[in-house]
Enzyme design. Structure first.
Site, mmCIF file in Angstrom:
data_model
loop_
_atom_site.group_PDB
_atom_site.id
_atom_site.type_symbol
_atom_site.label_atom_id
_atom_site.label_comp_id
_atom_site.label_asym_id
_atom_site.label_seq_id
_atom_site.Cartn_x
_atom_site.Cartn_y
_atom_site.Cartn_z
ATOM 1 N N ARG A 205 -7.511 19.834 10.108
ATOM 2 C CA ARG A 205 -8.134 21.004 9.474
ATOM 3 C C ARG A 205 -8.843 20.624 8.168
ATOM 4 N NH1 ARG A 205 -7.924 23.012 14.331
ATOM 5 N NH2 ARG A 205 -5.824 23.524 15.009
ATOM 6 N N ASN A 247 2.404 17.550 10.452
ATOM 7 C CA ASN A 247 2.568 16.964 11.786
ATOM 8 C C ASN A 247 2.733 15.473 11.511
ATOM 9 O OD1 ASN A 247 2.334 19.367 13.192
ATOM 10 N ND2 ASN A 247 0.112 19.221 13.330
ATOM 11 N N LYS A 324 8.052 20.094 8.743
ATOM 12 C CA LYS A 324 7.706 21.039 9.806
ATOM 13 C C LYS A 324 8.588 20.654 10.983
ATOM 14 C CE LYS A 324 3.767 22.231 12.823
ATOM 15 N NZ LYS A 324 2.293 22.188 12.954
ATOM 16 N N GLU A 328 5.267 23.888 17.023
ATOM 17 C CA GLU A 328 4.081 23.261 17.629
ATOM 18 C C GLU A 328 4.363 21.822 18.051
ATOM 19 O OE1 GLU A 328 0.948 23.945 14.703
ATOM 20 O OE2 GLU A 328 0.617 25.946 15.528
ATOM 21 N N ARG A 361 9.542 24.250 6.187
ATOM 22 C CA ARG A 361 8.579 25.284 6.563
ATOM 23 C C ARG A 361 9.155 26.295 7.545
ATOM 24 N NH1 ARG A 361 3.710 23.585 8.930
ATOM 25 N NH2 ARG A 361 2.314 24.789 7.632
ATOM 26 N N ASP A 402 -1.225 33.179 10.714
ATOM 27 C CA ASP A 402 -1.728 31.836 10.445
ATOM 28 C C ASP A 402 -3.032 31.866 9.656
ATOM 29 O OD1 ASP A 402 -1.739 29.134 10.518
ATOM 30 O OD2 ASP A 402 -2.366 28.935 12.595
ATOM 31 N N GLU A 424 3.005 29.462 0.999
ATOM 32 C CA GLU A 424 2.020 28.446 1.380
ATOM 33 C C GLU A 424 0.686 29.126 1.641
ATOM 34 O OE1 GLU A 424 3.217 25.693 4.541
ATOM 35 O OE2 GLU A 424 1.172 25.666 5.338
ATOM 36 N N GLU A 430 -9.654 26.644 7.524
ATOM 37 C CA GLU A 430 -9.539 26.508 8.971
ATOM 38 C C GLU A 430 -10.096 27.714 9.713
ATOM 39 O OE1 GLU A 430 -5.521 25.848 10.281
ATOM 40 O OE2 GLU A 430 -6.030 26.104 12.405
HETATM 41 O O1 GCW Z 1 -2.708 26.882 11.818
HETATM 42 C C1 GCW Z 1 -2.043 25.904 12.433
HETATM 43 C C2 GCW Z 1 -3.037 24.806 12.511
HETATM 44 C C3 GCW Z 1 -2.384 23.490 12.756
HETATM 45 C C4 GCW Z 1 -1.323 23.272 11.683
HETATM 46 C C5 GCW Z 1 -0.326 24.422 11.758
HETATM 47 C C6 GCW Z 1 0.741 24.325 10.703
HETATM 48 C C7 GCW Z 1 -0.613 21.241 10.680
HETATM 49 O O2 GCW Z 1 -3.958 25.112 13.517
HETATM 50 O O3 GCW Z 1 -3.361 22.488 12.710
HETATM 51 O O4 GCW Z 1 -0.693 22.041 11.816
HETATM 52 O O5 GCW Z 1 -0.983 25.622 11.576
HETATM 53 O O6 GCW Z 1 0.600 24.995 9.693
HETATM 54 O O7 GCW Z 1 1.693 23.593 10.878
#
Ligand code: GCW
Length: 741
Positions: A205, A247, A324, A328, A361, A402, A424, A430
């Protein structure tokens, strides 16, 4: 001097080449030197954005005279690496702004002066009681008598406080403010940037080039940018940086990388910036060769303890981890049937002896859980309130989804009174038009901070959770996902720098107004000319609402292009995860549009305090800006304006486009008033923004019209392409996409 602009090398070498020459040649040489000087001068003046808001230029004569009558020289009482930074900055700034006469003094006795220092200095120790009520990083600027002379003092109780005071002092001069007595103290403790930077230098992002961390050449090659990054952050009070993507990659925790991390930490330390890393939860397996990463397993705990002890041998003031987990695809404690608290506490326990912290997180959701995605973080974390160790902060995105152009505040603000909560924000854009769109986020940040949670009486703003005052927490902070990259101007869009700036200023003091922050930024970055200041700040202040209108008006959300989130994609459906599609969020059908999160729907509203619930649960009282976030509303429902919902939606999309056209024409009116390159750059980006705003309006209205079956009201321009055309657009190389591992 680390800024590339200031290297005098080319000029020197050209003079050497012309030694031992005839008279005629001398004249020629003189002409050429003048020519070179002119070029160099022009280059010095040209503004490519590298200097950010630390761009010092001569003040108007009358302003400079006023300051010069109060300041004849300056003096620094302390001797430390931080004091040297202050000295460098003053030497960089004051001669340019005020002329060479205002120079460093050998002793503080001679004339009217500014004294920079800490209360440890005998000269300034008398001010200790005035600083007593301030946080450690706070400072005062004060007119007082030093050795019988009327002087100004800039004092902190720590070196860091002095550094922040010095930057604030320069800000006052740069923005043409009168010098007056000031006391300033940060309202939060950990003011932290999160870099979503990968070890291969891609930035998830990120829209401003590659990562500024040159891992391959570290620790031996130190990019001058690291210093300028630290200066910029220190100048706005940011005191923490998480170097790596959430990530996460476990390799950052290996000795090979820890040496590199150490090099950065050593640079940042005198600027008061602590380094943090992201901890990949499965690191004990991946780099520790253990069979498990179960947080309750003794060997796993031992591994983390040893690893953390090792990190502190490289970085003695290491800040800690951002994590995290179970989100995801990231591993986490739930892989072992443990809770987020088990995972966070295991790390916190090992960090505690070193005073490190964990920022864990709360951005968790799972498409296998058949519950509205916006409810999932609360459902998982609320029951864990009180279960986290004191050196854990739970990091909560500003809204429950988000980083959308507009979201209601996250229901976890205020509902975990026994837990330190760290908000946060996403400085990188993004979902906000990447670094192409001018989107000043000051109003967005502030909207969340000011939102009333009603959890403890009628005045319980999110900012009270953030600064710890509402539930009496000592651990406080604010996190922002950085928008920084290798682009010469750092952030891609020249005005995107203002979002980094605004984040820092609000993390320091959430009571500042977005307008005053915008004004500071414009004055320091572009010009003090009143027309420039008023025009650019009005553009900035209009930009957020404009984007909400042309992207997601009336509470629509997450209808961006799939995966890269570039451009409109309300038609996105049939993807591996329903909660990554647009139709999941807008729920348009022949009856209406919007996600019913009221009592009759997903009841996400149950997660808010009764007063909030009451207002939002009823479509008649729900603020229209959140209407389709909380309600599925009939196309022909009458809105406050008297228009139908459909007409209102059309009107908002049109309004968004019109505002961008206005922003562009306003910007054009500044031609010749600000640096030509910056003017041209923003002007071209605004042209793209206008094109993309029309694209948003056209495609969204065509798409939703299939359901409303109502005509466009007058004044709303019709699309020049078909819906099929818009749906066919593909952007396989849109920037910032997450790497496929
Ligand atoms: O919004 C989403 C994004 C991901 C991001 C995730 C997060 C780092 O599309 O790219 O990953 O949030 O905040 O963990």
């Amino acid at each position: 001097m680390r800024n590339y602009f200031h290297y005098p090398v080319p000029l020197k070498s050209s003079i050497i080449v012309f030694s031992r020459v005839s008279n005629h040649q001398k004249q020629l040489r003189f002409a050429l030197v003048c020519f070179l000087l002119t070029i160099l001068h022009v280059n010095c003046e040209a503004h490519d954005g590298y200097d950010l808001w630390l761009r010092y230029s001569p003040l108007p004569a009358s302003t400079a005279d006023t300051y010069r009558s109060a300041i004849k020289g300056w003096f620094i009482t302390s001797q430390s690496p931080t004091a040297n930074i202050v000295r460098d900055e003053l030497n960089r700034a004051l001669p340019v702004m005020l002329g060479n006469r205002v120079a460093e003094l050998r002793s503080p006795t001679t004339q009217q002066q500014v004294v920079f220092g800490t209360t440890q200095s005998p000269l300034l120790s008398g001010l200790a009681s005035e600083l007593a009520g301030l946080a450690a990083d706070g400072f005062i600027i004060k007119s007082t008598t030093v050795y019988g002379k009327r002087s100004w003092v800039v004092v902190g109780s720590t070196e860091q406080g002095m550094l922040y005071g010095a930057f604030h002092f320069l800000r006052l001069l740069r923005t043409g403010n009168n010098l007056s007595d000031i006391k300033s103290s940060p309202r939060t403790k950990v003011r932290v940037l999160n870099h979503w930077d990968n070890l291969d230098r891609t930035v998830e992002r990120g829209y401003a080039g590659f990562s500024i961390w040159d891992w391959h050449k570290l620790p031996d090659y130190i990019d001058p940018r690291y210093y300028d990054y630290a200066r910029a952050n220190a100048s706005i009070g940011i005191n923490a940086t998480v170097l790596t993507n959430v990530n996460a990659n476990a390799l950052i925790l290996t000795p090979q990388y820890l040496q590199k991390v150490k090099a950065l930490a050593d640079i940042f330390r005198p600027y008061g910036i602590k380094v943090y890393l992201t901890a990949r939860f499965s690191a004990p397996i991946e780099i520790g060769k253990l069979p498990t990463a179960d947080p309750l397993d003794e060997k796993v705990q031992q591994w983390w303890r040893a690893k953390i002890d090792e990190i502190y041998t490289y970085v003695p003031d290491f800040g800690g981890f951002t994590v995290k987990a179970n989100s995801e695809g990231q591993p986490g404690p739930q892989n072992y049937e443990r809770t987020h608290a088990d995972g966070a506490n295991m790390l916190a326990q090992a960090l505690k002896p070193h005073n490190g912290i964990v920022m864990w997180r709360a951005f968790v959701y799972d498409n296998k859980v058949p519950v509205d995605r916006t409810k999932q973080a609360y459902n998982e974390f609320k029951p864990l309130d009180g279960k986290f160790l004191p050196n854990v902060m739970v990091q909560v995105k500003n809204g429950p989804l988000d980083f959308q152009p507009r979201e209601p505040f996250h229901p976890l603000f205020g509902s975990m009174p026994s837990t330190a909560i760290l908000p946060e924000f996403q400085i990188t854009q993004e979902y906000l038009g990447f670094a192409t769109h001018l989107f000043y986020q000051g109003p967005l940040f502030k909207e969340t901070l000011d939102a009333n949670t009603f959890v403890k009486g009628n005045s319980s703003p999110v900012s009270g959770v953030v600064d710890g005052s509402l539930f009496n927490h000592q651990m406080t902070g604010m996190a922002g996902v950085a928008n920084i990259g290798t682009d010469r101007n750092w952030c891609g869009h020249p005005v995107a720098q203002a979002n980094w700036y605004a984040f820092g200023r609000l993390a320091w003091d959430h009571q500042l107004s977005p307008l005053s922050i915008a004004e500071e930024w414009v004055r320091m970055t572009l010009s003090n000319d009143p027309q420039v200041v008023s025009t650019v700040t009005s553009i900035m202040m209009a930009s957020r609402e404009a984007a909400v209108n042309y992207m997601t008006p009336l509470g629509l959300h997450h209808i961006m292009g799939w995966d890269h989130h570039y451009g409109p994609g309300p038609w996105i459906s049939n993807k591996p995860r329903a909660d990554w599609t647009a139709v999941y969020y807008h729920r348009a059908d022949s009856l209406g549009v919007g996600f019913n999160r009221s009592q009759s729907g997903s009841n996400a509203l149950e997660q808010y305090a009764p007063q909030v619930r009451e207002i939002f649960n009823n479509p008649e009282t729900c603020p229209e800006q959140y209407l389709l976030w909380f309600h599925h509303v009939a196309w022909n429902k009458r809105m406050k304006s008297g228009r139908t919902l459909w007409d209102e939606m059309c009107y908002h999309y049109q309004q968004g486009v019109d505002t961008v056209a206005w922003m562009k024409s306003q910007w054009e009116s500044l031609s010749g008033k600000i640096d030509a390159d910056t003017h041209a750059h923003v002007s071209k980006l605004l042209a793209i923004q206008l094109k993309e705003a029309r694209w948003w309006r056209n495609s969204c209205l065509l798409y939703f019209q299939q359901f409303s079956r109502m005509p466009l009201p007058s004044g709303v321009e019709a699309a020049d392409q078909t819906l099929e055309y818009y749906e066919s657009l593909q952007f396989p190389y849109a920037p910032g996409i997450r790497p496929k591992w």
